[in-house]
Structures are given as structure tokens and as C-alpha cells.
Design an enzyme around this catalytic site. Structure first.
Site, PDB file in Angstrom:
ATOM      1  N   HIS A  38      -2.979   7.959   6.972  1.00 60.46           N
ATOM      2  CA  HIS A  38      -2.561   7.950   5.548  1.00 60.46           C
ATOM      3  C   HIS A  38      -3.387   9.150   4.757  1.00 60.46           C
ATOM      4  O   HIS A  38      -4.443   9.272   5.171  1.00 60.46           O
ATOM      5  CB  HIS A  38      -2.704   6.652   4.724  1.00 60.46           C
ATOM      6  N   GLU A  39      -2.910   9.557   3.832  1.00 58.82           N
ATOM      7  CA  GLU A  39      -3.438  10.869   3.182  1.00 58.82           C
ATOM      8  C   GLU A  39      -3.644  11.883   4.277  1.00 58.82           C
ATOM      9  O   GLU A  39      -4.999  12.437   4.496  1.00 58.82           O
ATOM     10  CB  GLU A  39      -4.769  10.468   2.391  1.00 58.82           C
TER      11      GLU A  39
ATOM     12  N   GLU B   7       1.440   8.754   6.704  1.00 57.56           N
ATOM     13  CA  GLU B   7       2.178   8.689   5.301  1.00 57.56           C
ATOM     14  C   GLU B   7       2.427  10.180   4.860  1.00 57.56           C
ATOM     15  O   GLU B   7       3.415  10.687   5.308  1.00 57.56           O
ATOM     16  CB  GLU B   7       1.068   7.929   4.348  1.00 57.56           C
TER      17      GLU B   7
ATOM     18  N   GLU C 158       3.784   2.186  -2.171  1.00 59.93           N
ATOM     19  CA  GLU C 158       2.894   1.593  -3.045  1.00 59.93           C
ATOM     20  C   GLU C 158       2.872   2.281  -4.398  1.00 59.93           C
ATOM     21  O   GLU C 158       2.387   1.526  -5.273  1.00 59.93           O
ATOM     22  CB  GLU C 158       1.305   2.095  -2.296  1.00 59.93           C
TER      23      GLU C 158
HETATM   24  C1  NOJ Z   1      -3.754   4.545   0.211  1.00 61.41           C
HETATM   25  C2  NOJ Z   1      -2.792   4.053   1.360  1.00 61.41           C
HETATM   26  O1  NOJ Z   1      -1.558   4.826   1.296  1.00 61.41           O
HETATM   27  C3  NOJ Z   1      -2.512   2.561   1.074  1.00 61.41           C
HETATM   28  O2  NOJ Z   1      -1.776   2.184   2.294  1.00 61.41           O
HETATM   29  C4  NOJ Z   1      -3.949   1.952   1.462  1.00 61.41           C
HETATM   30  O3  NOJ Z   1      -3.631   0.631   1.232  1.00 61.41           O
HETATM   31  C5  NOJ Z   1      -5.215   2.279   0.546  1.00 61.41           C
HETATM   32  N1  NOJ Z   1      -5.080   3.769   0.628  1.00 61.41           N
HETATM   33  C6  NOJ Z   1      -6.348   1.763   0.597  1.00 61.41           C
HETATM   34  O4  NOJ Z   1      -6.756   2.183   1.869  1.00 61.41           O
HETATM   35 CA    CA Z   2      -1.512   7.058   0.028  1.00 61.93          CA
END
Ligand code: NOJ
Ligand code: CA
Length: 673
Positions: free
Chosen positions: A457-458, A476, A482
Site C-alpha cells: 500500500h502507498e 493499492e 478506506e
Molecule cells: C493505509 C492503508 O491503505 C490501509 O489499508 C491501512 O489500514 C492503513 N494505511 C494503516 O496501515
Molecule cells: Ca492507502
């Protein structure tokens, strides 16, 4: 030897060289590329489809740090060409068999004046797109290459509408898409998608991004886009390499239908074959997680009375996954480091030490006994250097415990990653800078050694590296579910149809679908119907798909949940039945290793009636179509959870009429009888 002699000849007679453009066609003569130089020795390329320009003459070249511009006085050498045609198989994926069929042209461009540096350009021309890259050869006058600007252009020949999101913003890749005339594009991330006035669909992106800076696109004038490379970390240049080396491929997909872009395998084909060998230890899977409850503020990542990652809560999730045949359980907030302000305090994370109320060893054993995979979470707050200092110890531990998938995270503002650079020191960097690209690769390499799959992610954007490193399973890299828990503005109803034709062209996305309760927090909601949530499992491809909602919500709604239980995550074939960028799309996929098919259809805020011909089904076979559709009065804004579930018998001769509510969708399982 022959090439060397020819190059010498051409340097001696530059006029002859630029007078005759270099030309190459795709195997089916659909696309062609011309390369030439102007009287100042500035090279350009042009792409045509059936003879009509798609990319008008566009420049090639570089500005190097503290050196003469590497773009003028260049002379084309004699091109070499070759044809290539192979069929290869994906170990997992959206289709099993892929044909890689192209004609390749390589040509050297050499300065006719001192310092007489040279680079090659290599074009691979397919019927459905073009990839090209620069190759810097070994040469005494250019050993260390420090790139301050790549001058590659994409000068769009026709009027066009663009779907794009902002590059270089503080929130990295996580922006909503704009739909504007191309003349209104500013700085855009890739993939960038275009529909021309003549009705062609184009996507500009890159493939095989390794040891180089990620590319954004900057509009310079009119319809002309130019590469805008991500800055280097610390005081380093955007790219620093020793010759010889290749840049990533710059890619252009071209299709008549919007769906052609989705069906194209250009990005994967331009990546190198699998280097990991047998990766059968990774199995595509669906997973639940200790996750949404934190985003809803019902639980916390941090320790304390609301701590989510407790032994009891995770056992409940393991039991649920086992009962419903879901492969995995993601656990966030299990490890030390979340207390206080975790954003920006990446140095506090410990990737091997659980909180005291989380019995890591017992849970790993329990998961294994139930045939469930624990997915370890490694939030780094973008302190990549700190993560790397613990990575080997962490992966050794996970392997020992049977944790064979991890979700990494790099939450921080853009430019605030802390990363080890070429000098071995830690510097501030951008998420898609060369050093973070290298960090990402080190994580994937280390994980592969321990048979661990990575979901970042990121992340650095996807450029098809899953072909070469099939343990890099998902990412992601855009606004996921989210955002619908975090208050206004959440993702609008058109977001997912934008994603299919933009972000998803790069590769799989861990979007985390499957929310059943659309009212999330006060003032926040999911802007889709429930049937559309189900359809996302088919339309947004990923080999790991989360069932993201709270277990309570699934237990209270077993009928729609049945689709999530049944839907496949690994595919033999994928077909886009219809679609328009940002408006709607219908995708049918055949389950790998089975006779069942699944269909997902989604729309933006407009209701739609679409016809789906079932001619993808095996002729002569009968199927039960298990249909999960928007109820007649469903509407993302007024009545999002109204769903109708029904079944009927169908064959490949049938056509189904799909009625999609505003913000709605439809999901169908075709169960072979
Ligand atoms: C961003 C992520 O996309 C998400 O899935 C995660 O829960 C939070 N960061 C915390 O790590
Ligand atoms: Ca994210």
C-alpha cells in the site's frame, strides 16, 4: 561488427541518415512507428494506426546534470529489426495464456559533435500498442549517467478526452480522476487514459520500472505531454546509473473499444519472464481482516481498551475464514509501534514484536491448523530504511510461523519517505523516486527468498513486475475503499468505473471491496449499491481480494455473502463485454481450473440497461446463473442495500438484460450443470 561499421559510415554522412525515416510495423500491420531526426539533429518518433497518426512527431532525449543537452546533433544509425512471437503462461492472473507478438526495431543515435555520446532507442510494436525504451551503452565519454530530465514526449495527434489524476501532490497516488479535454491536463500520473475524437482509446504508462524514477506526464503545450520524472532523494539527481543500462519501457496502448485496453497484455509482455521459478506456494485467495473496524473507529491499531488485534478477535476471524472457505486473515495493529502518533514515527515500529495481548505463535499455529493464511501487516510510515534494518529478521520469523503473505504500507506525505540512497545514507525521498523503486525491489526480493507474497500500500505504481517477480501479487496505489470511512468526500459513484480503465491497466489493485453497510461513520458513506460491491470482485482484478466489512455484517447477510464465498480469484480468461471509460463496464471471467464463469457489471451515478450476450459460455453446456442484482428501487443515494437474488438456467445462446441502478451493479455466477 556490421552495426559498428554502419554507425561509423552514418556519422560521416549525417544528411543521408536523417533524410530517410526509420519505419516499422506491428505484426498485423495495425500500428506503425517512424523515427527521424530534424535538421538540428533532434530525434522524434511518430505512431500511426492504419496509416493515421495517433502520436504526432514527439521528441526523444535527455537533459543530464551539468552536461550538454543530450537531444541535438544526433544522427540515426542503421536500424536492426527482429520479430518475436511466443506464448507464455501466468502462474496466476486475469488470464492464464498470453501471446507476446511484436516486431522490434533498435537504432543508435550518436552525437555528430563532441562529446559524441550515444544512446539506443528500442521500439516493440504490437497490434495493440507500442513500448519503447532507451538503452545507454557502455561508452568512455558517458560512464555515470545523471539524468535531470527525460525529454520523451507523447504528442497526441487527435482531439481527445483525458482521464487523469494529479501527479506530485502531497497525497501521492491517492487522487480522484479528472475527465477533461486533453488541453486541460496539468501534471498527471500514469496510466493516463484518452479517448480521441475519432473514437480510439489510448493509455500511456510504463513497464518494468526498475532502478529508475517513476514517470509522470506534464502537458507542455496543446496536446503535447512530456515525461516528468520523480525527483531524486536528498540531493541526488532524478536518476543516477552507470552505463550500460536500460530505462523502463514507455508504453502506449491503442484500442478501438475501451475494453481493448483492459484486454491488452502489453505491460506484462514488456516485462521479463518469471525469475522465481515455481511459485505454487502462493495461492490467490480471499481474505477477511482486523481492519475495517479500525477505519470505523470501533477499534484501534494502538494498544489499549479498544485494541483490535487481540488474540480473541483474530481467532474469531480465523474461525470465520475457515468456515466460509476464505484463504486468509489480515491483522493490522499486531506489532509494537502504533502507540502515539504513528504517522511519521516509522522508527518506532518493531516488525517482530507483537503487543502483549496478541499471541503471535499461538495464532499462527491456530491459523495453520484451520488451513488459513495469516497476512502480516508491516506499516512503515514510509521509513523504508528502518524497515529494511529489520526485514530479514522479520521475514525469517514469518516463514517459520507460516505467515506467507504480507501487506506493507508507506503512509506519509509525498517526499517524506526515509530511504537508503546510493551513498548508503538515509535521505528524504519521494514514493516513486529511484531509491524507493529500489527499496520496493529489495523487499520483494527478500520476501521471495522466504516464500512470502507482497501486497504494497502507498506503493510504487505497478508496471507489470509481477511477471518477473510473481510474489509481488497486488498493490493499492489509488483511492481504495478506506476513503469511504474517512468522511467527505468519499469515492464518488464513478470512481470504480474510472479505476477499471486507468489504475487497473497498470496491474492488480488491493481495493478491498465487499462493504454491505453503506452508512459508515457519521457523515460518511459508501456511494454504491450492495450489488455493485459484489460486482467489484469481478471488475477490479486482484489475486488477493478482501472481504472488507465487519464479520457481524456478513453473518447478518448470509445470502449476498454467498457470492463472496463463491467468487473465484484466479482466472483462465477475461473478456470485457461492454464499457465506456468512467461510465460503465461489464467483465466476464472464467474460473481457472473449473467450468464456472463470473460476470460483474458496474455503472457510475447513471442507471443503465445493458445487454450481455452469453456467447463466452461453452456452447451446448447448461449453467445456473446465480444473479445478484440491484432491487428495482435500489439507488446508491437513497436505497443502497436493496438487492435481489435469483437464479435461472442459461446457455451460451442466451442474452441477459442487466438493469443497473444509479451507482449500481450486478454480479453473476454461472455454475456449470
Ligand atoms: C493505509 C492503508 O491503505 C490501509 O489499508 C491501512 O489500514 C492503513 N494505511 C494503516 O496501515
Ligand atoms: Ca492507502
Amino acid at each position: 561488427m556490421l552495426r559498428l561499421l554502419t554507425a561509423v559510415f552514418l556519422i560521416a554522412s549525417p544528411l543521408a541518415a536523417w533524410a530517410a525515416p526509420v519505419h516499422i510495423e506491428s505484426p498485423g500491420k495495425v500500428l506503425s512507428v517512424d523515427i527521424t531526426t530534424d535538421p538540428d539533429g533532434r530525434p522524434s518518433y511518430q505512431v500511426s494506426r492504419h496509416g493515421t497518426p495517433v502520436i504526432a512527431p514527439s521528441r526523444l532525449g535527455f537533459i543530464l546534470v551539468d552536461a550538454p543537452k543530450f537531444e541535438r546533433n544526433l544522427v540515426l544509425g542503421t536500424p536492426t529489426t527482429r520479430s518475436f512471437d511466443e506464448t507464455w503462461k501466468q502462474p496466476w492472473g486475469e488470464r492464464r495464456v498470453i501471446r507476446n507478438h511484436y516486431n522490434e526495431l533498435r537504432v543508435t543515435l550518436t552525437e555528430k559533435i563532441a562529446p559524441k555520446r550515444s544512446f539506443d532507442v528500442v521500439f516493440r510494436v504490437y497490434d495493440d500498442g507500442v513500448g519503447f525504451r532507451y538503452a545507454f551503452p557502455d561508452q568512455p565519454q558517458l560512464k555515470e549517467v545523471k539524468i535531470s530530465e527525460e525529454l520523451t514526449e507523447f504528442n497526441i495527434a487527435d482531439e481527445a478526452t483525458a482521464w487523469w489524476n494529479d501527479g506530485f501532490g502531497w497525497n501521492r497516488e491517492e487522487y480522484l480522476y479528472h475527465r477533461t479535454p486533453i488541453e486541460e491536463v496539468g501534471v498527471a500520473q500514469t496510466p493516463l487514459t484518452l479517448r480521441t475524437q475519432a473514437g480510439l482509446h489510448l493509455s500511456i504508462h510504463e513497464a518494468a520500472l526498475m532502478d529508475y524514477a517513476g514517470m509522470n506526464l506534464m502537458r507542455t503545450e496543446g496536446r503535447r505531454l512530456r515525461a516528468a520524472l520523480t525527483p531524486g532523494s536528498g540531493t541526488f539527481a532524478k536518476v543516477e546509473r552507470s552505463a550500460p543500462f536500460n530505462t523502463p519501457w514507455r508504453t502506449l496502448q491503442v484500442g478501438e473499444r475501451a475494453g481493448d485496453l483492459v484486454e491488452s497484455s502489453l505491460i506484462l509482455n514488456l516485462n521479463e519472464p518469471n525469475t522465481l521459478g515455481d511459485v505454487s506456494w502462493f495461492k490467490p485467495m480471499k481474505y477477511v481482516g482486523v481492519w475495517w473496524e479500525m477505519h470505523l473507529d470501533k477499534k484501534t491499531w494502538a494498544s489499549g481498551p479498544k485494541h483490535g488485534a487481540t488474540t480473541a478477535n483474530v481467532m474469531r476471524h480465523i474461525d470465520f475464514a475457515a468456515k466460509h472457505h476464505l484463504g486468509g486473515v489480515l491483522v493490522e495493529g499486531w506489532n509494537i509501534g502504533w502507540d502515539g502518533d504513528w504517522f511519521g514515527n516509522g522508527q518506532d515500529f518493531d516488525f517482530t514484536k507483537p503487543y502483549p495481548d496478541y499471541d503471535l505463535v499461538k495464532l499462527a499455529a491456530y491459523a495453520k491448523s484451520k488451513g488459513v493464511h495469516l497476512i502480516g501487516h508491516n506499516e512503515t510510515s514510509a521509513n523504508a530504511a528502518h524497515y529494511e534494518s529489520q526485514m530479514d529478521a522479520a521475514f525469517t520469523l514469518y516463514e517459520k510461523l507460516g505467515i506467507d503473505a504480507i501487506k506493507t504500507g508507506y503512509v506519509s506525505d509525498a517526499g517524506q519517505a526515509k530511504v537508503i540512497s546510493r551513498d548508503g545514507q538515509v535521505h528524504y525521498g519521494w514514493h516513486e523516486g529511484q531509491d524507493m523503486v529500489n527499496h520496493s525491489q529489495r523487499v520483494v526480493d527478500a520476501a521471495a527468498k522466504h516464500h512470502i507474497a507482497v501486497d504494497a500500500h502507498e506503493p510504487v505504481k505497478d508496471t507489470g513486475l509481477r511477471r518477473t517477480y510473481p510474489n509481488f501479487v497486488s498493490r493499492e496505489g489509488s483511492r481504495g475503499m478506506e476513503y469511504n470511512a474517512w468522511g467527505n468526500p468519499g469515492n464518488p459513484p464513478e470512481h470504480e468505473v474510472n479505476l477499471v480503465f486507468t489504475r487497473l491497466l497498470a496491474g492488480p489493485m488491493d481495493f478491498t471491496p465487499g462493504i454491505f453497510k453503506m452508512q459508515t461513520k457519521p457523515g460518511s458513506h459508501v456511494s454504491t449499491t450492495l450489488a455493485k460491491q459484489l460486482a467489484l470482485y469481478v471488475t477490479l482484478y486482484s489475486p488477493i481480494q478482501m472481504a472488507a466489512d465487519l464479520l457481524d455484517h456478513y453473518e447478518a447477510n448470509p445470502k449476498p455473502f454467498k457470492f463472496i464465498e463463491d467468487v473465484a480469484v484466479d482466472w483462465e480468461e477475461t473478456h470485457v463485454l461492454n464499457g465506456e471509460v468512467g461510465d460503465f463496464v461489464t467483465i466476464a471471467r472464467k474460473q481457472r481450473g473449473a467450468e464456472d464463469w463470473f460476470l460483474g457489471s458496474i455503472t457510475d451515478e447513471q442507471p443503465r440497461t445493458l445487454e450481455a450476450k452469453l456467447d463466452f459460455l461453452t456452447p451446448g453446456k447448461r449453467y445456473t446463473a446465480q444473479i445478484y442484482r440491484d432491487a428495482d428501487d435500489a439507488d446508491w443515494a437513497k436505497n443502497p442495500e436493496a438487492i435481489a437474488i435469483e437464479s435461472r438456467e442459461v446457455t451460451s445462446a442466451d442474452t441477459l438484460t442487466l438493469r443497473l441502478a444509479p451507482g449500481g451493479g450486478q454480479a453473476i455466477r454461472f455454475k456449470a450443470l
